[in-house]
Every structure is written in C-alpha cells, then in structure tokens.
Design a protein around this motif. Structure first.
Motif, mmCIF file in Angstrom:
data_model
loop_
_atom_site.group_PDB
_atom_site.id
_atom_site.type_symbol
_atom_site.label_atom_id
_atom_site.label_comp_id
_atom_site.label_asym_id
_atom_site.label_seq_id
_atom_site.Cartn_x
_atom_site.Cartn_y
_atom_site.Cartn_z
ATOM 1 N N LEU A 74 0.826 -1.202 0.000
ATOM 2 C CA LEU A 74 0.000 0.000 0.000
ATOM 3 C C LEU A 74 0.866 1.259 0.000
ATOM 4 C CD1 LEU A 74 -2.719 -1.156 2.535
ATOM 5 C CD2 LEU A 74 -3.097 -0.640 0.124
ATOM 6 N N LYS A 123 -0.480 4.835 -0.224
ATOM 7 C CA LYS A 123 -1.430 4.649 0.872
ATOM 8 C C LYS A 123 -0.669 4.262 2.135
ATOM 9 C CE LYS A 123 -4.906 5.401 -1.864
ATOM 10 N NZ LYS A 123 -5.656 6.680 -1.754
ATOM 11 N N GLY A 169 -8.265 5.730 3.417
ATOM 12 C CA GLY A 169 -8.074 4.450 2.766
ATOM 13 C C GLY A 169 -9.181 4.080 1.809
#
Length: 287
Positions: A85, A90, A140
């Motif tokens: 991620l 992220k 997210g």
C-alpha cells in the motif's frame, strides 16, 4: 489491439515502480472468427507481492459489433500488505499482513479503462498477521470500510482496548460478490487477540457508500471468538450463524455488540443496534 510479448524489468507507471512486468497476449480476430484479444498471461513481480492474471477482451453476446467486455481471472500474493500500500501512496493504513486476494472480475470497456458501474465478479480474501493503523476515515477509501476505522473513532464503547490503537488481526478473510459495481459479502471475518469482528452487507464502489452490519464478539473464553470467526459458512451467512451459535452461548451472546455502518466512505455513520434477547429455554415441569 495487437499481439504482445513484452517483458519490462522495471515498469514505471504514474511515477511509481510496478517492478518486473510480463505480458503475453494474442489477437484471435480474422475473416472467419469473432475478434477476441486474449491475455494469456500477465505477471508482475514486486518485493512485496506477485500478481498473475489471464483473461480476454471480446464482444458482448458473441457478435463482432457493439460493446466489448473485459474479463480477468487473477491472484495477488502479498508478503507485506502495508509495504505494498505504501508503494501506491497509501502509507500508514496497515502494518504487515501476508496472504492473497484472488477472483474473477469483468466490466464493459477496454482492459485499460475499468468501468466501476458495470464491474461484476467474485473475490476471496485471506490475509494473516497484520494491523489496521489509525487513520482518517476517508484516507483508505474502500480499505477504510473493511478496517472499520470509524468504529474506534466514534463508538469505542466497551472495546477501547481492542480498537483504540488500531485493530491487530490474526487473520482477515471472506468472500464477496460484485454486481454492477456494488460489493456484497455475508462472511467477512477478522480475528484479533481480544475479539472477532464479523461483517455482512455491501459497499458501492462508484458512489463510495456502504451499508454494513458489524458484529464484535469479545474473547471471553479461550478460543470462542476464534471458533466463531472460522466457522461461518458463506452459504449460510453471518445472520443465521450467529442466531444459532449465540443461543448456545448465553454469556458470549450478552457481551456481543452489533453496529450498522452506513453513509459515505469519507464520513461513515455508526449506529449501535439493540440485540434481541434470546427466548428462554423451557425448564422441566414440576409435579
């Protein structure tokens, strides 16, 4: 689209490295057959994960005119979910997490233009040994839905020790069905040290909304929450399973909490639900 036989040692896309990428594809069109672009193999290798996929891009309904549909079968094996991620911008959502995501998906349009409104298919998720970290609910997107970021922020209630520093999980697993861009699940299970979290409901990918029932089962007796989190049959679903199991576990039933999570991904609304009291078991008749 042309036939392809490509290998790139370090593919850069949108300013990010996708690692080594290999594509093998052929165009099976011709004077006597319907045009079909067949993806025989797509392989991507990163330090954190490996992706393999195959599929095709072909006309809807078997004719050679009109709309065309992309279909893919894929498997993503992940060694470190948090690191993967982070590679895609992220950061700070998950720590660790090893497992896989696999399934079949399809949409109307080209392989390079994912259309959420027509997306359909099935998914299976199985990830072990990780932790959802504290983050803003919208950070997210869909991951925020699965990680229940809104639950520790807004309804700590009796689960402050479970959620306040981010939910550490032994595993996250479950099955999902996608229909016109809406993901449905009835058996998403997350197991931590102190509790099991069970979810059923839907999330709309295009509108970025959700309508989920969330059940938090604390670990009162060693292994009880683990048993609940591993015994759900997708054919039965969360609701029917809990109704049967908790009737046989009155202490566990009394400590179990249920919530509804609705609204948008960036600002989820959390409501605690009242649990129905199980009917008492009739005792023996006195003579």
């Amino acid at each position: 689209m042309p036939a392809l036989d490509v290998a790139v040692d370090d593919l850069q896309w949108g300013g990010r490295s996708l690692g080594r990428v290999e594509i093998e594809a052929v165009n099976r069109g011709g004077p006597t057959r319907v045009g079909e672009w067949r993806l025989n193999a797509l392989r991507a290798t990163l330090p954190e994960a490996r992706l393999s996929a195959s599929g095709n891009w072909a006309p809807l309904g078997g004719g050679d005119g009109g709309a065309r549909r992309t279909a893919l079968q894929f498997r993503l094996d992940v060694d470190d979910s948090g690191a993967l991620l982070r590679r895609f911008g992220k950061e700070g959502l998950v720590r660790g997490g090893k497992g896989r995501l696999e399934g079949r998906v399809g949409w109307i349009g080209t392989p390079f233009d994912l259309d959420l409104g027509t997306l359909a298919g099935t998914l299976r998720l199985d990830v072990e040994r990780g932790q959802f970290l504290k983050a803003d609910p919208g950070a997210g997107r869909l991951l925020g839905v699965l990680s229940l970021q809104a639950l520790p922020r807004r309804l700590v209630l009796d689960f402050r020790d479970v959620f306040s520093e981010g939910f550490a999980f032994d595993f996250v697993r479950g099955d999902a069905r996608i229909d016109q861009g809406v993901i449905h699940t009835n058996n998403l299970q997350m197991k931590g040290v102190n509790a099991a979290v069970l979810m059923e409901g839907s999330a709309d990918l295009a509108r970025e909304t959700q309508d989920l029932k969330v059940v938090v089962v604390p670990e009162l007796n060693a292994g009880t929450a683990s048993l609940i989190a591993t015994a759900i049959n997708p054919a039965v679903g969360l609701g029917s399973f809990l109704a049967q199991f908790l009737l046989r576990q009155p202490l566990q039933s009394a400590a179990t909490q249920e919530f509804r999570v609705s609204g948008g991904w960036a600002d989820p609304q959390v409501e605690k639900l009242a649990r129905p009291t199980p009917a008492p078991t009739p005792g023996p008749t006195l003579q």
